[in-house]
Design a protein around this motif. Structure first.
Motif, PDB file in Angstrom:
ATOM      1  N   GLN A 150     -95.912  35.993 -88.866  1.00 51.08           N
ATOM      2  CA  GLN A 150     -96.474  35.339 -90.019  1.00 51.08           C
ATOM      3  C   GLN A 150     -96.922  33.990 -89.423  1.00 51.08           C
ATOM      4  OE1 GLN A 150     -93.265  35.985 -92.583  1.00 51.08           O
ATOM      5  NE2 GLN A 150     -93.973  37.980 -93.186  1.00 51.08           N
ATOM      6  N   MET A 194     -91.531  36.822 -88.447  1.00 54.52           N
ATOM      7  CA  MET A 194     -91.615  35.488 -88.855  1.00 54.52           C
ATOM      8  C   MET A 194     -92.663  34.841 -87.989  1.00 54.52           C
ATOM      9  SD  MET A 194     -88.649  33.010 -90.532  1.00 54.52           S
ATOM     10  CE  MET A 194     -89.477  31.523 -91.119  1.00 54.52           C
ATOM     11  N   ARG A 227    -100.367  33.932 -87.547  1.00 50.40           N
ATOM     12  CA  ARG A 227    -101.318  34.218 -88.589  1.00 50.40           C
ATOM     13  C   ARG A 227    -101.679  33.072 -89.657  1.00 50.40           C
ATOM     14  NH1 ARG A 227    -104.457  38.747 -89.881  1.00 50.40           N
ATOM     15  NH2 ARG A 227    -105.080  38.908 -92.134  1.00 50.40           N
TER      16      ARG A 227
END
Length: 40
Positions: free
Chosen positions: A21, A18, A24
């Motif tokens: 992510q 997580m 990103r």
């Protein structure tokens, strides 16, 4: 880019995944032609 609110809370793969992510996503927000929307 549109995200459902639940996508921000779903934790598939653990906190490391997580965190990657979210990192990103934060990098993508620096792109000049990208905007982020969250659908409640």
């Amino acid at each position: 880019m549109l995200l459902g609110k639940q996508a921000l809370y779903s934790n598939h793969g653990g906190s490391e995944v997580m965190r990657g992510q979210l990192d990103r996503l934060m990098a993508a927000l620096a792109l000049p032609r990208l905007s982020l929307g969250i659908i409640p």
